[in-house]
Design a protein around this motif. Sequence first.
Motif, PDB file in Angstrom:
ATOM      1  N   THR A   2       0.831  -1.195   0.000  1.00  0.00           N
ATOM      2  CA  THR A   2       0.000   0.000   0.000  1.00  0.00           C
ATOM      3  C   THR A   2       0.873   1.255   0.000  1.00  0.00           C
ATOM      4  O   THR A   2       2.097   1.205   0.227  1.00  0.00           O
ATOM      5  CB  THR A   2      -0.916   0.015   1.232  1.00  0.00           C
ATOM      6  OG1 THR A   2      -0.103   0.071   2.405  1.00  0.00           O
ATOM      7  CG2 THR A   2      -1.793  -1.242   1.269  1.00  0.00           C
ATOM      8  N   MET A   3       0.200   2.392  -0.264  1.00  0.00           N
ATOM      9  CA  MET A   3       0.919   3.668  -0.270  1.00  0.00           C
ATOM     10  C   MET A   3       1.528   3.974   1.094  1.00  0.00           C
ATOM     11  O   MET A   3       2.644   4.483   1.187  1.00  0.00           O
ATOM     12  CB  MET A   3      -0.051   4.786  -0.674  1.00  0.00           C
ATOM     13  CG  MET A   3       0.592   6.152  -0.790  1.00  0.00           C
ATOM     14  SD  MET A   3       1.807   6.230  -2.122  1.00  0.00           S
ATOM     15  CE  MET A   3       0.722   6.051  -3.546  1.00  0.00           C
ATOM     16  N   HIS A   4       0.799   3.657   2.177  1.00  0.00           N
ATOM     17  CA  HIS A   4       1.297   3.909   3.528  1.00  0.00           C
ATOM     18  C   HIS A   4       2.541   3.070   3.818  1.00  0.00           C
ATOM     19  O   HIS A   4       3.518   3.566   4.415  1.00  0.00           O
ATOM     20  CB  HIS A   4       0.195   3.592   4.544  1.00  0.00           C
ATOM     21  CG  HIS A   4       0.615   3.810   5.962  1.00  0.00           C
ATOM     22  ND1 HIS A   4       0.905   5.062   6.482  1.00  0.00           N
ATOM     23  CD2 HIS A   4       0.818   2.913   6.976  1.00  0.00           C
ATOM     24  CE1 HIS A   4       1.263   4.934   7.749  1.00  0.00           C
ATOM     25  NE2 HIS A   4       1.206   3.645   8.068  1.00  0.00           N
ATOM     26  N   GLN A   5       2.532   1.826   3.381  1.00  0.00           N
ATOM     27  CA  GLN A   5       3.684   0.959   3.602  1.00  0.00           C
ATOM     28  C   GLN A   5       4.899   1.440   2.809  1.00  0.00           C
ATOM     29  O   GLN A   5       6.042   1.360   3.274  1.00  0.00           O
ATOM     30  CB  GLN A   5       3.341  -0.480   3.227  1.00  0.00           C
ATOM     31  CG  GLN A   5       2.355  -1.149   4.186  1.00  0.00           C
ATOM     32  CD  GLN A   5       1.959  -2.534   3.726  1.00  0.00           C
ATOM     33  OE1 GLN A   5       1.932  -2.820   2.509  1.00  0.00           O
ATOM     34  NE2 GLN A   5       1.635  -3.417   4.666  1.00  0.00           N
ATOM     35  N   ARG A   6       4.653   1.938   1.603  1.00  0.00           N
ATOM     36  CA  ARG A   6       5.752   2.469   0.796  1.00  0.00           C
ATOM     37  C   ARG A   6       6.386   3.684   1.468  1.00  0.00           C
ATOM     38  O   ARG A   6       7.610   3.838   1.475  1.00  0.00           O
ATOM     39  CB  ARG A   6       5.235   2.841  -0.594  1.00  0.00           C
ATOM     40  CG  ARG A   6       4.868   1.641  -1.461  1.00  0.00           C
ATOM     41  CD  ARG A   6       4.337   2.114  -2.804  1.00  0.00           C
ATOM     42  NE  ARG A   6       3.968   0.973  -3.645  1.00  0.00           N
ATOM     43  CZ  ARG A   6       3.375   1.091  -4.831  1.00  0.00           C
ATOM     44  NH1 ARG A   6       3.096   2.315  -5.320  1.00  0.00           N
ATOM     45  NH2 ARG A   6       3.086   0.010  -5.541  1.00  0.00           N
ATOM     46  N   ARG A   7       5.542   4.540   2.021  1.00  0.00           N
ATOM     47  CA  ARG A   7       6.072   5.719   2.709  1.00  0.00           C
ATOM     48  C   ARG A   7       6.894   5.310   3.929  1.00  0.00           C
ATOM     49  O   ARG A   7       7.971   5.879   4.182  1.00  0.00           O
ATOM     50  CB  ARG A   7       4.928   6.630   3.141  1.00  0.00           C
ATOM     51  CG  ARG A   7       4.239   7.349   1.964  1.00  0.00           C
ATOM     52  CD  ARG A   7       3.105   8.206   2.471  1.00  0.00           C
ATOM     53  NE  ARG A   7       2.446   8.895   1.366  1.00  0.00           N
ATOM     54  CZ  ARG A   7       1.353   9.658   1.511  1.00  0.00           C
ATOM     55  NH1 ARG A   7       0.798   9.804   2.720  1.00  0.00           N
ATOM     56  NH2 ARG A   7       0.823  10.251   0.467  1.00  0.00           N
ATOM     57  N   ARG A  11      10.806   6.044   4.433  1.00  0.00           N
ATOM     58  CA  ARG A  11      11.260   6.761   5.623  1.00  0.00           C
ATOM     59  C   ARG A  11      12.307   5.943   6.386  1.00  0.00           C
ATOM     60  O   ARG A  11      13.312   6.482   6.845  1.00  0.00           O
ATOM     61  CB  ARG A  11      10.056   7.055   6.525  1.00  0.00           C
ATOM     62  CG  ARG A  11      10.375   8.044   7.645  1.00  0.00           C
ATOM     63  CD  ARG A  11       9.153   8.345   8.510  1.00  0.00           C
ATOM     64  NE  ARG A  11       8.108   8.977   7.729  1.00  0.00           N
ATOM     65  CZ  ARG A  11       6.934   8.418   7.465  1.00  0.00           C
ATOM     66  NH1 ARG A  11       6.667   7.188   7.910  1.00  0.00           N
ATOM     67  NH2 ARG A  11       6.022   9.059   6.765  1.00  0.00           N
ATOM     68  N   ALA A  12      12.081   4.634   6.492  1.00  0.00           N
ATOM     69  CA  ALA A  12      13.040   3.780   7.186  1.00  0.00           C
ATOM     70  C   ALA A  12      14.365   3.730   6.427  1.00  0.00           C
ATOM     71  O   ALA A  12      15.444   3.750   7.041  1.00  0.00           O
ATOM     72  CB  ALA A  12      12.469   2.377   7.348  1.00  0.00           C
ATOM     73  N   LEU A  13      14.280   3.673   5.085  1.00  0.00           N
ATOM     74  CA  LEU A  13      15.505   3.661   4.280  1.00  0.00           C
ATOM     75  C   LEU A  13      16.265   4.977   4.415  1.00  0.00           C
ATOM     76  O   LEU A  13      17.498   4.985   4.520  1.00  0.00           O
ATOM     77  CB  LEU A  13      15.149   3.401   2.816  1.00  0.00           C
ATOM     78  CG  LEU A  13      16.327   3.311   1.832  1.00  0.00           C
ATOM     79  CD1 LEU A  13      17.267   2.184   2.233  1.00  0.00           C
ATOM     80  CD2 LEU A  13      15.823   3.111   0.409  1.00  0.00           C
ATOM     81  N   ALA A  14      15.520   6.086   4.431  1.00  0.00           N
ATOM     82  CA  ALA A  14      16.164   7.394   4.599  1.00  0.00           C
ATOM     83  C   ALA A  14      16.857   7.492   5.955  1.00  0.00           C
ATOM     84  O   ALA A  14      17.981   7.992   6.061  1.00  0.00           O
ATOM     85  CB  ALA A  14      15.136   8.510   4.445  1.00  0.00           C
ATOM     86  N   HIS A  15      16.198   6.995   7.009  1.00  0.00           N
ATOM     87  CA  HIS A  15      16.809   7.009   8.335  1.00  0.00           C
ATOM     88  C   HIS A  15      18.056   6.134   8.377  1.00  0.00           C
ATOM     89  O   HIS A  15      19.063   6.490   9.006  1.00  0.00           O
ATOM     90  CB  HIS A  15      15.796   6.530   9.376  1.00  0.00           C
ATOM     91  CG  HIS A  15      14.736   7.541   9.674  1.00  0.00           C
ATOM     92  ND1 HIS A  15      13.621   7.244  10.418  1.00  0.00           N
ATOM     93  CD2 HIS A  15      14.611   8.843   9.311  1.00  0.00           C
ATOM     94  CE1 HIS A  15      12.856   8.329  10.510  1.00  0.00           C
ATOM     95  NE2 HIS A  15      13.441   9.303   9.836  1.00  0.00           N
ATOM     96  N   LEU A  16      18.010   4.977   7.705  1.00  0.00           N
ATOM     97  CA  LEU A  16      19.160   4.089   7.670  1.00  0.00           C
ATOM     98  C   LEU A  16      20.342   4.759   6.981  1.00  0.00           C
ATOM     99  O   LEU A  16      21.476   4.711   7.469  1.00  0.00           O
ATOM    100  CB  LEU A  16      18.790   2.790   6.958  1.00  0.00           C
ATOM    101  CG  LEU A  16      19.923   1.773   6.758  1.00  0.00           C
ATOM    102  CD1 LEU A  16      20.477   1.319   8.109  1.00  0.00           C
ATOM    103  CD2 LEU A  16      19.440   0.583   5.942  1.00  0.00           C
ATOM    104  N   LEU A  17      20.083   5.397   5.837  1.00  0.00           N
ATOM    105  CA  LEU A  17      21.153   6.087   5.113  1.00  0.00           C
ATOM    106  C   LEU A  17      21.725   7.232   5.940  1.00  0.00           C
ATOM    107  O   LEU A  17      22.944   7.465   5.935  1.00  0.00           O
ATOM    108  CB  LEU A  17      20.623   6.598   3.773  1.00  0.00           C
ATOM    109  CG  LEU A  17      20.238   5.529   2.749  1.00  0.00           C
ATOM    110  CD1 LEU A  17      19.637   6.177   1.501  1.00  0.00           C
ATOM    111  CD2 LEU A  17      21.448   4.678   2.373  1.00  0.00           C
TER     112      LEU A  17
END
Length: 284
Positions: A2-7, A11-17
């Motif tokens: 879903t769109m919410h899961q993609r967001r 967000r999790a990937l951005a925090h990891l980077l």
Amino acid sequence: MTMHQRRRTRRALAHLLLHLLFLAICFATLVPILYAVSVSLNADNSLLSSNFRFIPEQFTLRNYQAVFTQEPVMLWLVNTLILALATVAICLAVSVPAAYVFSRMRFKGRRPVLRLLVLLYSFPSVLSMFAIYRLLSPLGFVNTHLGLILIYTGTMAEFGLLNMKGYFDTIPVEIEEAASIDGASRAQIVLRVVLPLAQPSILVTAVQVLIYVWNEYLFATTFMTGAEHYTLAAGLYSLQATEISGSWPVFAAASLVVSLPILVVFFAIQRHMTSGLTAGGVKG
């Protein structure tokens, strides 16, 4: 998905980077320290030779022993402690009341004086070295601890005033008015209400002055002569005055040893650093 899961995934990937970036920056800043540790544990003075390795082939603590037995590092430490404690005490005694006055009182010439202090503080201290020497020399303060204390106090008292004035501005005046209604005098209001609230800024200012005196090199080498008068910064430089006669492992070991007291003080007040620095600024 879903769109919410993609967001959430983005967000999790951005925090990891972002965390990986911060880890890389931290590692990059630690490289010189790790390099100094490696050199201090090296049994050979081979820093400038082609066979130097980051991980020494022969580990030794002889360099740290030399710091305490062969070099007057402890004497330089005592000299620096005298200068640092005296400068911190005088700076706080001068800048705390001055900052409170500039924050709470409204008098003629207040803004021009503040702007002049900011202007003076923005000039490099090296520009005033000749004038300071001309002032201190007739008084006999050259090559004395008192002369350096006056120089350091004059340099850092401005910082203390400007930093703590901004913090005093963030303390609501209503708190002092309530204490005044309850019958507290001006001295009681300052000592029992304002100063406890301004403790983070006072601690940060004291540590900043301490770090400045601990690391100051230019005035210490210009106005002080003789190894018995050296501060830590001047003494450490004398250990490695020439690349031929100096011992890089001993120099690295001494640098690490004299950094420990500042690290202990910094970590002891770390929780006050953010509020004490961010709230300290010049306001009208």
